[in-house]
Design a protein around this motif. Structure first.
Motif, PDB file in Angstrom:
ATOM      1  N   LEU A 139       0.828  -1.210   0.000  1.00  0.00           N
ATOM      2  CA  LEU A 139       0.000   0.000   0.000  1.00  0.00           C
ATOM      3  C   LEU A 139       0.862   1.259   0.000  1.00  0.00           C
ATOM      4  N   GLU A 140       1.900   1.258   0.821  1.00  0.00           N
ATOM      5  CA  GLU A 140       2.797   2.404   0.908  1.00  0.00           C
ATOM      6  C   GLU A 140       3.446   2.699  -0.450  1.00  0.00           C
ATOM      7  N   LYS A 141       3.936   1.660  -1.106  1.00  0.00           N
ATOM      8  CA  LYS A 141       4.604   1.840  -2.402  1.00  0.00           C
ATOM      9  C   LYS A 141       3.609   2.239  -3.501  1.00  0.00           C
ATOM     10  N   LEU A 142       2.427   1.626  -3.515  1.00  0.00           N
ATOM     11  CA  LEU A 142       1.434   1.968  -4.535  1.00  0.00           C
ATOM     12  C   LEU A 142       0.905   3.384  -4.354  1.00  0.00           C
ATOM     13  N   LYS A 143       0.807   3.829  -3.124  1.00  0.00           N
ATOM     14  CA  LYS A 143       0.335   5.193  -2.879  1.00  0.00           C
ATOM     15  C   LYS A 143       1.277   6.198  -3.537  1.00  0.00           C
ATOM     16  N   GLU A 144       2.583   5.907  -3.501  1.00  0.00           N
ATOM     17  CA  GLU A 144       3.575   6.769  -4.142  1.00  0.00           C
ATOM     18  C   GLU A 144       3.530   6.626  -5.660  1.00  0.00           C
ATOM     19  N   LEU A 145       3.320   5.408  -6.132  1.00  0.00           N
ATOM     20  CA  LEU A 145       3.406   5.101  -7.555  1.00  0.00           C
ATOM     21  C   LEU A 145       2.183   5.547  -8.343  1.00  0.00           C
ATOM     22  N   ASP A 146       0.983   5.201  -7.844  1.00  0.00           N
ATOM     23  CA  ASP A 146      -0.234   5.494  -8.586  1.00  0.00           C
ATOM     24  C   ASP A 146      -1.437   5.386  -7.641  1.00  0.00           C
ATOM     25  N   PRO A 147      -2.127   6.489  -7.362  1.00  0.00           N
ATOM     26  CA  PRO A 147      -3.252   6.457  -6.422  1.00  0.00           C
ATOM     27  C   PRO A 147      -4.368   5.483  -6.810  1.00  0.00           C
ATOM     28  N   LEU A 148      -4.642   5.337  -8.081  1.00  0.00           N
ATOM     29  CA  LEU A 148      -5.706   4.419  -8.480  1.00  0.00           C
ATOM     30  C   LEU A 148      -5.294   2.964  -8.233  1.00  0.00           C
ATOM     31  N   ALA A 149      -4.042   2.628  -8.515  1.00  0.00           N
ATOM     32  CA  ALA A 149      -3.548   1.278  -8.215  1.00  0.00           C
ATOM     33  C   ALA A 149      -3.605   1.034  -6.704  1.00  0.00           C
ATOM     34  N   TYR A 150      -3.296   2.068  -5.936  1.00  0.00           N
ATOM     35  CA  TYR A 150      -3.390   1.977  -4.473  1.00  0.00           C
ATOM     36  C   TYR A 150      -4.818   1.624  -4.056  1.00  0.00           C
ATOM     37  N   ILE A 151      -5.793   2.339  -4.592  1.00  0.00           N
ATOM     38  CA  ILE A 151      -7.198   2.093  -4.243  1.00  0.00           C
ATOM     39  C   ILE A 151      -7.617   0.689  -4.660  1.00  0.00           C
ATOM     40  N   ARG A 152      -7.221   0.269  -5.846  1.00  0.00           N
ATOM     41  CA  ARG A 152      -7.560  -1.091  -6.301  1.00  0.00           C
ATOM     42  C   ARG A 152      -7.032  -2.142  -5.330  1.00  0.00           C
ATOM     43  N   PHE A 153      -5.776  -1.985  -4.931  1.00  0.00           N
ATOM     44  CA  PHE A 153      -5.178  -2.947  -4.005  1.00  0.00           C
ATOM     45  C   PHE A 153      -5.857  -2.847  -2.639  1.00  0.00           C
ATOM     46  N   ALA A 154      -6.121  -1.626  -2.187  1.00  0.00           N
ATOM     47  CA  ALA A 154      -6.722  -1.413  -0.871  1.00  0.00           C
ATOM     48  C   ALA A 154      -8.113  -2.045  -0.773  1.00  0.00           C
ATOM     49  N   ILE A 155      -8.890  -1.986  -1.841  1.00  0.00           N
ATOM     50  CA  ILE A 155     -10.239  -2.566  -1.824  1.00  0.00           C
ATOM     51  C   ILE A 155     -10.171  -4.046  -1.468  1.00  0.00           C
ATOM     52  N   VAL A 156      -9.233  -4.748  -2.076  1.00  0.00           N
ATOM     53  CA  VAL A 156      -9.106  -6.181  -1.812  1.00  0.00           C
ATOM     54  C   VAL A 156      -8.408  -6.424  -0.478  1.00  0.00           C
ATOM     55  N   TYR A 157      -7.285  -5.755  -0.257  1.00  0.00           N
ATOM     56  CA  TYR A 157      -6.487  -5.979   0.944  1.00  0.00           C
ATOM     57  C   TYR A 157      -7.241  -5.628   2.221  1.00  0.00           C
ATOM     58  N   MET A 158      -7.931  -4.497   2.213  1.00  0.00           N
ATOM     59  CA  MET A 158      -8.663  -4.045   3.398  1.00  0.00           C
ATOM     60  C   MET A 158     -10.055  -4.663   3.492  1.00  0.00           C
ATOM     61  N   GLU A 159     -10.365  -5.514   2.517  1.00  0.00           N
ATOM     62  CA  GLU A 159     -11.645  -6.208   2.483  1.00  0.00           C
ATOM     63  C   GLU A 159     -12.820  -5.234   2.597  1.00  0.00           C
ATOM     64  N   MET A 160     -12.765  -4.178   1.802  1.00  0.00           N
ATOM     65  CA  MET A 160     -13.841  -3.182   1.790  1.00  0.00           C
ATOM     66  C   MET A 160     -15.098  -3.843   1.235  1.00  0.00           C
ATOM     67  N   GLU A 161     -16.160  -3.759   1.997  1.00  0.00           N
ATOM     68  CA  GLU A 161     -17.380  -4.457   1.613  1.00  0.00           C
ATOM     69  C   GLU A 161     -18.493  -3.542   1.129  1.00  0.00           C
ATOM     70  N   ASP A 162     -18.279  -2.235   1.240  1.00  0.00           N
ATOM     71  CA  ASP A 162     -19.325  -1.332   0.776  1.00  0.00           C
ATOM     72  C   ASP A 162     -18.729  -0.017   0.294  1.00  0.00           C
ATOM     73  N   VAL A 163     -19.578   0.779  -0.297  1.00  0.00           N
ATOM     74  CA  VAL A 163     -19.151   2.046  -0.877  1.00  0.00           C
ATOM     75  C   VAL A 163     -18.700   3.024   0.199  1.00  0.00           C
ATOM     76  N   GLU A 164     -19.281   2.946   1.366  1.00  0.00           N
ATOM     77  CA  GLU A 164     -18.890   3.850   2.453  1.00  0.00           C
ATOM     78  C   GLU A 164     -17.444   3.616   2.876  1.00  0.00           C
ATOM     79  N   ALA A 165     -17.028   2.365   2.939  1.00  0.00           N
ATOM     80  CA  ALA A 165     -15.641   2.060   3.284  1.00  0.00           C
ATOM     81  C   ALA A 165     -14.705   2.619   2.212  1.00  0.00           C
ATOM     82  N   LEU A 166     -15.095   2.471   0.959  1.00  0.00           N
ATOM     83  CA  LEU A 166     -14.304   3.008  -0.146  1.00  0.00           C
ATOM     84  C   LEU A 166     -14.258   4.530  -0.070  1.00  0.00           C
TER      85      LEU A 166
END
Length: 121
Positions: A82-109
């Motif tokens: 997450l730390e590296k993707l945040k620096e590299l590309d914010p959208l890639a960070y969000i994509r990874f975070a959705i799966v990694y953080m197990e976001m289950e709804d739009v509010e978490a996103l």
């Protein structure tokens, strides 16, 4: 002809000794390819060079090996990604975070997006 001993790189020797402790308690050997694939998926169809993805994986690998531990929790690796993707590309960070953080709804996103946007200001 005598059989010569198999040669391994330093990373191969360490990766065999480094175990990743999964969230459910299982342990499995560190797998560079698995890490690379997870990051590639997050970066899919983004303007990110393969060399940049490889660099991120290498940096994470070096940090893991630098810890000199026999076991590392998978959450530690996830946070490094997450730390590296945040620096590299914010959208890639969000994509990874959705799966990694197990976001289950739009509010978490939404919460994570707001936090990311606040950090960027």
């Amino acid at each position: 002809m005598p059989k010569l001993p198999q040669a391994f790189t330093t990373y191969e020797q360490i990766s065999e000794a480094l175990l990743i402790v999964k969230r459910d308690g299982r342990r499995e050997p560190f797998d560079r390819y698995k890490l690379l694939q997870g990051i590639r998926i997050a970066c899919a169809k983004r303007p990110i060079a393969q060399a940049d993805i490889e660099r991120v994986v290498t940096q994470i690998e070096e940090r893991l090996f630098g810890m000199s531990k026999a076991e590392v929790r998978s959450e530690v690796i996830g946070q490094m990604v997450l730390e590296k993707l945040k620096e590299l590309d914010p959208l890639a960070y969000i994509r990874f975070a959705i799966v990694y953080m197990e976001m289950e709804d739009v509010e978490a996103l939404r919460g994570e997006l707001e936090r990311l946007m606040a950090e960027r200001k």
